[in-house]
Design a protein around this motif. Structure first.
Motif: not given
Length: 474
Positions: A167-175, A206-215
């Protein structure tokens, strides 16, 4: 009609050397000194011998490795953290795309995002984000790889407050299977983005994952209280009642554990072997508020012992690490349940007490909160509607004990299925002996959509060493 020969072709030495010449990373073969360590996984039950291990350092390395596997019809597996209990990161006679060197984490504290490479473990991400008092909702053992965790959902201490890892995944790099390197998000390849969030490793590397972070943190309050197993009905019922009255923003996500007290020198000797029910929960907000908020979970009845208290988020994330040592033997299954009636709880207690290994447990994951509130159709993950997930963990050391321990897990799974409407958590899958039937059941009405995405990005089913979705015909 002739049937195509699907057996792996022998890879010529010239092709191996050609692959080696384009890599920034390292190619490892069975006669290399590094081979023994390269094929070793966390689960000591897994003993597979790949023909090639490619320790990648770039997306281009990954694409080259995929191309070699595709051309020579090699079985292809993908190793992220190497912590998957089913051991599908390693294959016999094929090629392993090993991401273990790809562990960079870039945090943007203003945007509250983190981009982590596919070889990262939870520990890599947590250490980077906690420098800024932020966290992604990941798992509960710091040595777990983020890739397998996220692609199959991602259950952790923050699931009720901030949702699942996917649910926190905002984007990914996929080969992908054809070697393309894709930037994937809600606006770019949205069908693939949907499938990555819960559909497993079916669609590419998936070579990278970009997540939304929370305090979150750095200081938190952790509930870690252990009661006699004879009070399991009351403990689990009171925990569920407490969650029903707790605002989502406070969001503790308890984990109930049924087992036997281990022979730990830090614990009273007279309690060793005693059947117990424990409650573990992390309050993601202010520690003082957390102590008060979690107090009802610690006062249900007289505990065997209570190790609760203020700690750092980083320490909380490593709390369970020593329970899962590298090289021990593991066999797990899972089942969702609609409720925890007395008969169900009594069965949980009974099966936990029958475990051949004192390290084995039956775990109750209390779901709901933010993970249940996310739109069901928004991700490929299924299982949001079930209020409880039961993890059946066979954990032991000696190879000679494997048959008994695997049998216990399977027997417990079969018994609990009588209470379930179906579905499993694909990060606790057993070894998927049931094959496609159980995978179809787990994905439910999402399966056909996943099959269509599979056909678009991996029509030849190159990425099949996973809870596999077959490409949709046509």
């Amino acid at each position: 009609m002739a049937v195509e020969d699907s057996r792996p072709a022998e890879v010529p030495v010239s092709a191996v050397e050609a692959l080696r010449s384009v890599l920034r990373g390292t190619l490892i073969r069975p006669d290399d000194a590094a081979y023994a360590s390269a094929r070793r996984l966390w689960n000591g039950m897994i003993d597979r011998r790949p023909a090639l291990v490619v320790r990648c350092e770039t997306d281009e390395d990954v694409a080259a490795a995929i191309g070699c596997a595709r051309e020579y019809r090699l079985p292809l597996s993908v190793r992220g953290g190497g912590h998957g209990v089913a051991g599908q990161a390693m294959c016999d006679g094929g090629l392993v795309v090993d991401l273990s060197r790809m562990t960079e984490v870039d945090v943007d504290p203003v945007a509250r995002t983190a981009r982590a490479q596919g070889g990262c473990t939870l520990g890599h991400v947590d250490r980077a984000t906690q420098r800024h008092g932020l966290a992604a909702p990941l798992g509960v053992v710091s040595e777990t790889g983020i890739a397998g965790l996220t692609l199959s959902g991602g259950m952790g201490w923050l699931r009720r407050a901030h949702g699942l890892s996917c649910d926190a995944l905002l984007s990914a790099t996929v080969v992908t299977a054809d070697g393309s390197v894709l930037a994937v998000d809600a606006d770019h390849h949205p069908d693939l983005f949907w499938a990555l969030r819960g559909g497993g490793g079916n669609f590419g590397v998936v070579t990278s994952f970009t997540y939304r972070l929370h305090p979150v943190g750095p200081e938190v309050h952790l509930c870690n209280v252990t009661y006699p197993a004879r009070h399991a009905r009351e403990v689990l019922r009171r925990c569920a009642d407490h969650l029903a009255r707790t605002p989502q923003r406070n969001g503790p996500a308890p984990l109930g554990v049924l087992g036997r007290v281990p022979p730990d020198e830090a614990l009273p000797a007279n309690l060793h072997g005693e059947p117990f029910v424990a409650l573990l929960a992390l309050h993601p907000g202010d520690p003082a508020e957390g102590e008060e908020a979690l107090r009802p979970l610690r006062e249900i009845t007289e505990p065997l012992f209570d190790l609760s208290g203020a700690t750092t988020y980083l320490d909380a994330q490593t709390l369970l690490d020593e329970e899962y040592p590298d090289g021990a033997r593991y066999y797990w299954k899972s089942v969702t349940l609609p409720g925890l009636g007395d008969e169900v709880v009594d069965d949980l207690v009974r099966h936990a007490a029958r475990a051949p290994s004192p390290a084995s447990t039956v775990d109750v994951w209390f779901q709901g909160g933010a993970m249940a509130g996310a739109p069901r159709e928004g991700t490929a993950f299924t299982g949001r509607d079930a209020p409880y997930l039961i993890g059946i963990e066979g954990n032991w050391q000696e190879p000679a004990d494997s048959e008994r321990n695997v049998g216990w897990v399977r027997d417990t799974f079969a018994a609990l299925r009588a209470y379930s409407a179906g579905g499993i958590y694909l990060n606790f899958p057993g070894f998927l002996e049931e094959g496609e039937q159980l995978v179809r059941e787990s994905f439910g009405d999402h399966y056909e959509r996943l099959a269509a995405v599979k056909a678009a990005y991996d029509p030849g089913n190159l990425f099949r060493l996973n809870p596999n979705v077959s490409p949709k015909a046509g």
